[in-house]
Design an enzyme around this catalytic site. Structure first.
Site, PDB file in Angstrom:
ATOM      1  N   ARG A 214       0.796  -1.228   0.000  1.00  0.00           N
ATOM      2  CA  ARG A 214       0.000   0.000   0.000  1.00  0.00           C
ATOM      3  C   ARG A 214       0.828   1.278   0.000  1.00  0.00           C
ATOM      4  O   ARG A 214       0.548   2.204  -0.773  1.00  0.00           O
ATOM      5  CB  ARG A 214      -0.912   0.055   1.241  1.00  0.00           C
ATOM      6  CG  ARG A 214      -2.152  -0.749   1.153  1.00  0.00           C
ATOM      7  CD  ARG A 214      -2.479  -1.295   2.518  1.00  0.00           C
ATOM      8  NE  ARG A 214      -1.479  -2.284   2.849  1.00  0.00           N
ATOM      9  CZ  ARG A 214      -1.546  -3.561   2.457  1.00  0.00           C
ATOM     10  NH1 ARG A 214      -2.598  -3.990   1.834  1.00  0.00           N
ATOM     11  NH2 ARG A 214      -0.566  -4.425   2.714  1.00  0.00           N
ATOM     12  N   THR A 215       1.799   1.339   0.881  1.00  0.00           N
ATOM     13  CA  THR A 215       2.502   2.612   1.049  1.00  0.00           C
ATOM     14  C   THR A 215       3.230   2.984  -0.235  1.00  0.00           C
ATOM     15  O   THR A 215       3.109   4.104  -0.740  1.00  0.00           O
ATOM     16  CB  THR A 215       3.479   2.527   2.239  1.00  0.00           C
ATOM     17  OG1 THR A 215       2.773   2.031   3.361  1.00  0.00           O
ATOM     18  CG2 THR A 215       4.052   3.880   2.564  1.00  0.00           C
TER      19      THR A 215
ATOM     20  N   LYS B 147      26.218  -4.221  -2.228  1.00  0.00           N
ATOM     21  CA  LYS B 147      27.690  -4.274  -2.369  1.00  0.00           C
ATOM     22  C   LYS B 147      28.372  -3.577  -1.190  1.00  0.00           C
ATOM     23  O   LYS B 147      29.589  -3.434  -1.171  1.00  0.00           O
ATOM     24  CB  LYS B 147      28.123  -3.565  -3.653  1.00  0.00           C
ATOM     25  CG  LYS B 147      27.506  -4.089  -4.926  1.00  0.00           C
ATOM     26  CD  LYS B 147      27.940  -3.198  -6.099  1.00  0.00           C
ATOM     27  CE  LYS B 147      27.056  -3.381  -7.305  1.00  0.00           C
ATOM     28  NZ  LYS B 147      27.222  -2.272  -8.270  1.00  0.00           N
TER      29      LYS B 147
ATOM     30  N   ARG C 215      11.311   3.923   3.061  1.00  0.00           N
ATOM     31  CA  ARG C 215      10.999   2.977   4.142  1.00  0.00           C
ATOM     32  C   ARG C 215      12.280   2.227   4.470  1.00  0.00           C
ATOM     33  O   ARG C 215      12.993   1.785   3.574  1.00  0.00           O
ATOM     34  CB  ARG C 215       9.909   1.995   3.725  1.00  0.00           C
ATOM     35  CG  ARG C 215       9.730   0.862   4.728  1.00  0.00           C
ATOM     36  CD  ARG C 215       8.533   0.010   4.454  1.00  0.00           C
ATOM     37  NE  ARG C 215       7.307   0.731   4.758  1.00  0.00           N
ATOM     38  CZ  ARG C 215       6.094   0.182   4.732  1.00  0.00           C
ATOM     39  NH1 ARG C 215       5.957  -1.089   4.399  1.00  0.00           N
ATOM     40  NH2 ARG C 215       5.022   0.881   5.031  1.00  0.00           N
TER      41      ARG C 215
ATOM     42  N   HIS D 254       5.293   5.913  11.381  1.00  0.00           N
ATOM     43  CA  HIS D 254       4.747   5.748  10.026  1.00  0.00           C
ATOM     44  C   HIS D 254       3.790   6.930   9.799  1.00  0.00           C
ATOM     45  O   HIS D 254       2.574   6.765   9.762  1.00  0.00           O
ATOM     46  CB  HIS D 254       4.016   4.412   9.938  1.00  0.00           C
ATOM     47  CG  HIS D 254       3.722   3.927   8.545  1.00  0.00           C
ATOM     48  ND1 HIS D 254       3.865   4.716   7.419  1.00  0.00           N
ATOM     49  CD2 HIS D 254       3.285   2.712   8.107  1.00  0.00           C
ATOM     50  CE1 HIS D 254       3.521   3.996   6.355  1.00  0.00           C
ATOM     51  NE2 HIS D 254       3.175   2.786   6.741  1.00  0.00           N
TER      52      HIS D 254
HETATM   53  N1   CP Z   1      -0.022  -0.070   5.917  1.00  0.00           N
HETATM   54  C1   CP Z   1       1.155  -0.333   5.315  1.00  0.00           C
HETATM   55  O1   CP Z   1       2.185   0.265   5.637  1.00  0.00           O
HETATM   56  O2   CP Z   1       1.085  -1.278   4.336  1.00  0.00           O
HETATM   57  P1   CP Z   1       2.313  -1.753   3.446  1.00  0.00           P
HETATM   58  O3   CP Z   1       3.304  -2.409   4.358  1.00  0.00           O
HETATM   59  O4   CP Z   1       1.731  -2.687   2.437  1.00  0.00           O
HETATM   60  O5   CP Z   1       2.911  -0.532   2.818  1.00  0.00           O
END
Ligand code: CP
Length: 310
Positions: free
Chosen positions: A51-52, A80, A101, A129
């Protein structure tokens, strides 16, 4: 450091949150506003995501920008031995915005310290998050008509779940009451309970996901047990299926109750809940597109409401 970066929800004011929500609503009504012509955005995902990453990339595409990046760091020169610092400095040569991320807590903050390009934290370990929080707030606002004075029950992995940590902090402006439902091993960490105490936020802790807790909630926020954060897989096996929401458990719940989950789900919400009108997790994920369009524009110094008046 670029001051437009979004690293932690604790860095942004109530006014910022309300501005972002207003702009998310604009984007829900105008998702294809082409405001990023000529801009390039990097999505650097050192951890898996559906999703993110896809909603951030969709947001850039719908805004008319371009995306570069990776979803698997093993295909990059970090395999590497290239450091995060060097990776960020390299990518900064090419783009106007970095969305990252990373599995290490504090990685996004560190990235802001080595580049002048704005950085959006798309999740750093068990820490924060913030873009998920903005879509959670937007979902709560849309379904409840307010963010004020709500009773929010958080269930599952409250120790490692970065989404509950961010949401808890963002709600400090809105007089919430929290219920924390978790087993002993996955309780809300002391630092977040201290945060509640310092900010006058009411909370109670429960090991039982009882009818009383469910029936007095405005929002139930289910979470997945974060297998990837456990060092001992036997510990994960012990706790992974302790809390599952079934449709029958909602029989006495409030009319305004909505079930949220950041997703992915594993066993926390039975499929029989999906058709209940109180299930909101798929719409919640859709709201991520609008919230992230608003976040991207803010990071690039664009006020979409002013642009829309031109
Ligand atoms: N909610 C969320 O962070 O989903 P993903 O890990 O799929 O990005």
């Amino acid at each position: 450091m670029n001051s437009n970066s979004l690293v932690s929800i604790s860095d942004i004011s109530k006014e910022d949150i309300l501005c972002l929500l207003e702009r998310a609503r604009y984007f829900e009504e105008h998702p294809d506003h082409k405001i990023l012509d000529g801009r390039v955005v990097a999505t650097l995902f050192f951890e898996p995501s559906t999703r993110t990453r896809l909603s951030f990339e969709t947001a850039v595409n719908r805004l008319g920008g371009r995306v570069i990046g990776f979803s698997d760091a093993s295909t990059t020169s970090s395999s590497k031995g290239e450091t995060l610092k060097d990776t960020i400095k390299m990518v900064s040569n090419y783009v106007d915005l970095i969305i990252m991320r990373h599995y290490l807590e504090g990685a996004a903050r560190y990235a802001t310290e080595v580049t002048d390009v704005p950085v959006i934290n798309a999740g750093d370990g068990a820490n924060q998050h913030p873009s998920q929080t903005m879509l959670d707030l937007y979902s709560i606002y849309k379904t409840q008509g307010t963010l004020e004075n709500l009773t929010i029950t958080m269930v599952g992995d409250l120790k490692y779940g970065r989404t509950v940590h961010s949401l808890l902090m963002a709600m400090r402006y809105f007089n919430p009451t929290f219920r924390f439902v978790a087993c002993e091993e996955l309780r809300m960490p002391a630092e977040y309970k201290d945060f509640c105490d310092k900010n006058g936020i009411r909370y109670s802790e429960h090991t039982d996901f009882s009818a009383d807790v469910i029936n007095s909630s405005d929002i139930i926020y289910m979470t997945r047990v974060q297998r990837e954060r456990f060092t001992d897989i036997m510990e994960y096996e012990k706790v992974k299926n302790l809390y599952t929401l079934h449709n029958a458990m909602l029989d006495g719940s409030r009319d305004n109750l909505r079930i949220l989950h950041p997703l992915p789900r594993v066993n926390e919400i039975d499929y029989d809940v999906d058709d209940n009108p109180k299930a909101y997790y798929f719409q919640q994920a859709r709201n991520g597109l609008y919230a992230r369009q608003a976040i991207i524009c803010k990071a690039l110094g664009i006020d979409i409401l002013k642009e829309a008046q031109k």
